[in-house]
Design an enzyme around this catalytic site. Structure first.
Site, PDB file in Angstrom:
ATOM      1  N   LYS A  67       0.976  -1.290  -0.051  1.00 30.96           N
ATOM      2  CA  LYS A  67       0.004   0.052  -0.033  1.00 30.96           C
ATOM      3  C   LYS A  67       0.875   1.284  -0.112  1.00 30.96           C
ATOM      4  CE  LYS A  67      -4.334  -1.377   1.836  1.00 30.96           C
ATOM      5  NZ  LYS A  67      -5.227  -1.060   3.073  1.00 30.96           N
ATOM      6  N   GLY A 130      -7.311   2.308  18.648  1.00 36.00           N
ATOM      7  CA  GLY A 130      -6.153   1.659  17.566  1.00 36.00           C
ATOM      8  C   GLY A 130      -5.526   2.721  16.885  1.00 36.00           C
ATOM      9  N   ASN A 154      -4.950   4.404  21.909  1.00 28.32           N
ATOM     10  CA  ASN A 154      -4.029   3.221  21.651  1.00 28.32           C
ATOM     11  C   ASN A 154      -3.256   2.851  22.401  1.00 28.32           C
ATOM     12  OD1 ASN A 154      -3.368   1.611  19.338  1.00 28.32           O
ATOM     13  ND2 ASN A 154      -1.430   2.504  19.055  1.00 28.32           N
TER      14      ASN A 154
HETATM   15  P1  ATR Z   1      -3.569  -2.169  10.437  1.00 30.56           P
HETATM   16  O1  ATR Z   1      -2.782  -1.748   9.278  1.00 30.56           O
HETATM   17  O2  ATR Z   1      -4.313  -3.218   9.937  1.00 30.56           O
HETATM   18  O3  ATR Z   1      -4.375  -1.237  11.356  1.00 30.56           O
HETATM   19  P2  ATR Z   1      -1.470  -2.240  12.477  1.00 30.56           P
HETATM   20  O4  ATR Z   1      -0.755  -1.097  11.848  1.00 30.56           O
HETATM   21  O5  ATR Z   1      -0.634  -3.449  12.697  1.00 30.56           O
HETATM   22  O6  ATR Z   1      -2.853  -3.037  11.556  1.00 30.56           O
HETATM   23  O7  ATR Z   1      -2.268  -1.864  13.707  1.00 30.56           O
HETATM   24  C1  ATR Z   1      -2.647  -2.883  14.710  1.00 30.56           C
HETATM   25  C2  ATR Z   1      -3.188  -1.817  15.735  1.00 30.56           C
HETATM   26  O8  ATR Z   1      -3.808  -2.928  16.830  1.00 30.56           O
HETATM   27  C3  ATR Z   1      -2.503  -1.039  16.435  1.00 30.56           C
HETATM   28  O9  ATR Z   1      -3.222   0.151  16.845  1.00 30.56           O
HETATM   29  C4  ATR Z   1      -2.141  -1.832  17.832  1.00 30.56           C
HETATM   30  O10 ATR Z   1      -1.430  -1.151  18.797  1.00 30.56           O
HETATM   31  P3  ATR Z   1       0.058  -0.660  19.110  1.00 30.56           P
HETATM   32  O11 ATR Z   1       0.080   0.417  18.069  1.00 30.56           O
HETATM   33  O12 ATR Z   1       0.320  -0.510  20.533  1.00 30.56           O
HETATM   34  O13 ATR Z   1       1.075  -1.916  18.356  1.00 30.56           O
HETATM   35  C5  ATR Z   1      -3.191  -2.759  17.933  1.00 30.56           C
HETATM   36  N1  ATR Z   1      -3.089  -3.809  18.590  1.00 30.56           N
HETATM   37  C6  ATR Z   1      -2.559  -5.136  18.255  1.00 30.56           C
HETATM   38  N2  ATR Z   1      -2.547  -5.813  19.266  1.00 30.56           N
HETATM   39  C7  ATR Z   1      -3.033  -5.306  20.460  1.00 30.56           C
HETATM   40  C8  ATR Z   1      -3.196  -5.651  21.709  1.00 30.56           C
HETATM   41  N3  ATR Z   1      -2.808  -6.822  22.261  1.00 30.56           N
HETATM   42  N4  ATR Z   1      -3.572  -4.543  22.514  1.00 30.56           N
HETATM   43  C9  ATR Z   1      -3.874  -3.789  22.158  1.00 30.56           C
HETATM   44  N5  ATR Z   1      -3.644  -3.170  20.960  1.00 30.56           N
HETATM   45  C10 ATR Z   1      -3.320  -3.995  20.113  1.00 30.56           C
END
Ligand code: ATR
Length: 274
Positions: A67, A130, A154
């Site tokens: 992307k 998020g 987040n």
């Molecule tokens: P996408 O592009 O699909 O949105 P990503 O960039 O990997 O995916 O983002 C994943 C989101 O899920 C992030 O906000 C991540 O939080 P961090 O920025 O702190 O990493 C969140 N996320 C993933 N696993 C998590 C968890 N176990 N608890 C809380 N937030 C989580």
């Protein structure tokens, strides 16, 4: 005219996009095809893009992990792609490739189609959980559609501060403590996705029946997060509809036709549930 569309990404063999776009072609009375063009990240990307140019497609979609990579190969970017910094749709016209991002607008369309009354609630406080790519698209889509009071929460606060002003960023704990203040709650993290479907990013206890709770996770369709919202009597919005409406907007960019969406939501739901 016989349209030729495609999807690039990896791995994408099980993508639902061909099914969705073939539905749009039929429903719009147009002829064409939509193919899967998998590009292995270990291959030479420039060569793959040159081969893609030779295919003379009318438009294509881009998914992970390209992307952002695709931007280097485009002739122009529309406002949505510039703001989000990622492209999921390319229009190929007069030998030029123009990049768009339909995620945000598509998401807002899916939400407003499900709950039209939301269009009179643009001053409601919106909470987005998020701060990944999906959050960024949705955040800009909401802003572009007139939603003004948007808070981001987040796990890693700095990532949210790279998207919104620091005064509109809170921790997940603060989000949970203040949950009653939000009229619209949008879950954009990967928490709750199969095989971890028992998980939920925060507890929604305390929300009222007017609250609209949305989860972009669609495997499973009814996440633990949405199940709790439903039990509390709130209005729920399912993630697979974002997939449909971001595709609808992409198809519109390519063909100038807005496909009829009647029944598609249920049909896609049936596919997802096997
Ligand atoms: P996408 O592009 O699909 O949105 P990503 O960039 O990997 O995916 O983002 C994943 C989101 O899920 C992030 O906000 C991540 O939080 P961090 O920025 O702190 O990493 C969140 N996320 C993933 N696993 C998590 C968890 N176990 N608890 C809380 N937030 C989580």
């Amino acid at each position: 005219m016989v349209y030729q569309f495609g999807l690039i990404g990896y791995p994408i063999k099980h993508s639902l996009s061909p099914w969705i776009h073939k539905q749009f072609l039929t429903r719009s009375g147009l002829t064409g095809d939509y193919s899967i063009i998998e590009i292995d990240p270990n291959s030479n990307i420039s060569e793959s893009i040159t081969a893609l140019r030779k295919m003379e497609l009318d438009g294509f979609n881009i998914t992970v992990p390209y992307k952002q990579t695709i931007i280097d190969y485009l002739d122009d970017l529309d406002e949505s792609a510039l703001q989000i910094g990622a492209v999921n749709t390319v229009l190929c016209k007069n030998n030029r490739w123009i990049g768009y991002n339909t995620d945000g607008i598509g998401y807002v369309r899916s939400l407003e189609r499900k709950y039209p009354e939301i269009m009179n609630r643009k001053t409601d406080s919106v909470l987005i959980l998020g701060a990944g790519g999906a959050c960024k698209g949705i955040y800009h889509g909401l802003l572009a559609n007139g939603y003004r009071h948007i808070t981001l929460a987040n796990r890693t606060k700095q990532k949210a501060e790279a998207i919104a002003n620091a005064e509109n960023v809170i921790t997940l704990e603060e989000a949970q403590q203040n949950i009653t203040k939000f009229g619209i709650i949008i879950q954009t993290t990967s928490v709750g996705m199969k095989p971890h479907q028992a998980d939920a990013v925060i507890d929604l206890y305390g929300i009222n029946r007017d609250t609209i709770v949305s989860d972009i996770v669609y495997q499973p369709l009814m996440t633990t997060f949405l199940n709790q919202a439903k039990q509390l009597g709130a209005k729920v919005h399912l993630g697979h509809t974002m997939l449909l409406y971001q595709a609808q907007y992409a198809f519109e960019i390519w063909t100038n036709e807005q496909s009829d969406m009647t029944g598609l939501d249920q049909q896609l739901q049936m596919q997802l549930e096997g």
